[in-house]
Design an enzyme around this catalytic site. Structure first.
Site: not given
Ligand code: IMP
Ligand code: MG
Length: 181
Positions: A101, A129, A161
């Site tokens: 994300d 994403k 989740d």
């Molecule tokens: P980031 O890339 O550090 O922002 O973290 C990504 C994490 O956010 C993932 O491993 C998920 O646990 C959580 N996450 C982000 N978007 C979603 C979603 O749409 N559904 C479920 N978890 C999400």
């Molecule tokens: Mg999670």
């Protein structure tokens, strides 16, 4: 009875894509001793399916990362809270992630793995994403890219989740983003 979460990626679509990824990864990493590292808990279901489609002799490990927001400065604090005994030194790793994300978790983990001697780290994510990225990292493979209107929903199921719910759905569904009007 599970739930009636609307389907974004159906079971058969996921299975076909995972088989395709398994073949591609098998070709890309052929001849190496691959150590698969699953990021808990979101990637557990994906990892279990993916390893059965990668035609290589590999080992499996798990890591868990926790992120929290530092109230004072608003920074995101990321730390490893659990890991199996992963052999890193000189290893070729395949990190299996659920969703990339902002990229904060992935970038932190990549730094950690290289610092501890991994010789290469390839990343396979279930969902990318790209529009939410805050740090310029990208997975080497992703099963699905979610952008535009589809990225407005919150994805659940197939291991993903919302507050620990929905991980056991056999497909990837989308629910209204928690907290959105
Ligand atoms: P980031 O890339 O550090 O922002 O973290 C990504 C994490 O956010 C993932 O491993 C998920 O646990 C959580 N996450 C982000 N978007 C979603 C979603 O749409 N559904 C479920 N978890 C999400
Ligand atoms: Mg999670």
């Amino acid at each position: 009875m599970k739930t009636d979460v609307p389907v974004l990626f159906a079971e058969d679509v996921i299975a076909r894509r995972v088989a395709e990824l398994g073949r591609e990864i098998g070709e890309a990493l052929a001849g190496r001793e691959v150590c698969v590292l699953g990021l808990m808990k979101g990637s557990l279901v994906f990892m279990a399916d993916l390893v059965r489609r990668i035609p290589l002799d590999l080992t499996m490990h798990l890591v868990r990362v926790s992120s929290s927001r530092d109230k004072g400065q608003g920074r995101v604090l990321t730390e490893i809270v659990y890991t199996t005994n992963v052999p890193l030194d000189g290893r070729d790793l395949l990190l299996v992630d659920d969703i990339v994300d902002t990229g904060i978790t992935l970038s932190y983990l990549l730094g950690h793995l290289y610092e501890h001697g991994a010789s290469s780290v390839k990343v396979c994510a279930l969902v990318d994403k790209p529009e939410s990225r805050k740090i310029g990292v990208r997975p080497d493979w992703s099963a699905f890219t979610v952008e535009g209107a589809a990225a407005e929903g919150f994805l659940v199921g197939y291991g993903l989740d919302w507050m620990e719910r929905f991980r056991g759905l056999p497909y990837i569904g989308s629910i209204p983003r928690p907290g959105a009007p």
